[in-house]
Design a protein around this motif. Structure first.
Motif, PDB file in Angstrom:
ATOM      1  N   ALA A  68       0.827  -1.206   0.000  1.00  0.00           N
ATOM      2  CA  ALA A  68       0.000   0.000   0.000  1.00  0.00           C
ATOM      3  C   ALA A  68       0.860   1.255   0.000  1.00  0.00           C
ATOM      4  O   ALA A  68       0.579   2.218  -0.723  1.00  0.00           O
ATOM      5  CB  ALA A  68      -0.931  -0.009   1.215  1.00  0.00           C
ATOM      6  N   SER A  90      -4.080   1.428  -3.798  1.00  0.00           N
ATOM      7  CA  SER A  90      -3.569   1.480  -2.432  1.00  0.00           C
ATOM      8  C   SER A  90      -4.705   1.423  -1.418  1.00  0.00           C
ATOM      9  O   SER A  90      -4.589   0.764  -0.378  1.00  0.00           O
ATOM     10  CB  SER A  90      -2.751   2.756  -2.248  1.00  0.00           C
ATOM     11  N   ALA A 112       1.202   3.987  -3.119  1.00  0.00           N
ATOM     12  CA  ALA A 112       0.876   5.392  -2.831  1.00  0.00           C
ATOM     13  C   ALA A 112       2.023   6.317  -3.245  1.00  0.00           C
ATOM     14  O   ALA A 112       1.788   7.426  -3.726  1.00  0.00           O
ATOM     15  CB  ALA A 112       0.568   5.567  -1.347  1.00  0.00           C
TER      16      ALA A 112
END
Length: 236
Positions: free
Chosen positions: A121, A168, A125
């Motif tokens: 994640a 994400s 991002a």
């Protein structure tokens, strides 16, 4: 002047205004993206509370840090089963995830699967932030004369940024769901907080405005058959 040239001139004059309006909305999306990435309120977790007039530990976390809060639960609410809400006063402690800063530990992320979710994640991002920065640079450079061609790659970068941040978000959602379902954790309740909402809003703004910017940057097709004929160069 030929009719086709007049129409085309009117369209060319309105194009910079459309670009600036779209770019203003995109900047809002970029701001929300940065807010989501750097804050720690993606999800709030709470354990089951059996005894009241005691302290319980709730947690909220983002892409990089986990924050815990010891809250004194004095009485049971009408629908309260977990610890919280997180807004209640209490002792607050934040630490970066162990896989980002060796030497610090976060017990709920020691499970290998959770570690993989968290790293994935965060990495996705970062890609989203990178795409947004490159897109912004392209748009700013396009404001100079005869550099409208930079709007097309800028629109694609913003679209990619939106896609990355929503991926994400989905990875984070799966991570939270896995923690709640796991028998290795004490968390029974969860909720998504304002950082999560910022990420979702940034996806909507970046993705939609990226497509709009691409449509603005594309050359306009003639609406009437005689426009092309009237704009053609005379033969010598």
């Amino acid at each position: 002047a030929p009719p086709g040239a007049q129409v085309r001139s009117g369209m060319d004059e309105s194009k910079p205004l459309k670009v600036r309006l779209t770019f203003s909305v995109i900047l809002v999306g970029v701001s929300l993206l940065f807010a989501a990435v750097v804050t720690d309120h993606w999800a709030v977790l709470s354990p089951k509370v059996e005894n009241y007039n005691t302290t319980c530990e709730a947690a909220h976390f983002g892409l990089w840090r986990l924050c815990t809060k010891r809250i004194l639960m004095q009485e049971e609410g009408p629908k309260e089963k977990g610890c919280g809400p997180i807004s209640l006063p209490g002792e607050h402690n934040c630490s970066y995830f162990k896989h980002f800063t060796p030497g610090q530990s976060s017990e709920i992320f020691e499970v290998t699967t959770q570690k993989e979710y968290s790293i994935s994640a965060a990495a996705i991002a970062i890609f989203s932030v990178g795409f947004a920065i490159i897109g912004t640079i392209c748009v700013l450079l396009s404001f100079r004369k005869k550099r409208d061609y930079l709007l097309k790659p800028a629109s694609m970068f913003y679209t990619f940024a939106g896609l990355c941040i929503i991926i994400s978000v989905e990875v984070m959602r799966q991570s939270v769901k896995r923690m709640i379902d796991s028998k290795d954790t004490v968390w029974i309740e969860y909720s998504y907080s304002w950082s999560f909402a910022c990420a979702c809003a940034s996806f909507v703004l970046l993705f939609i405005c990226g497509i709009i910017l691409l449509l603005i940057a594309l050359p306009r097709f003639p609406q009437n058959p005689w426009e092309t004929c009237m704009d053609a160069e005379p033969e010598h």
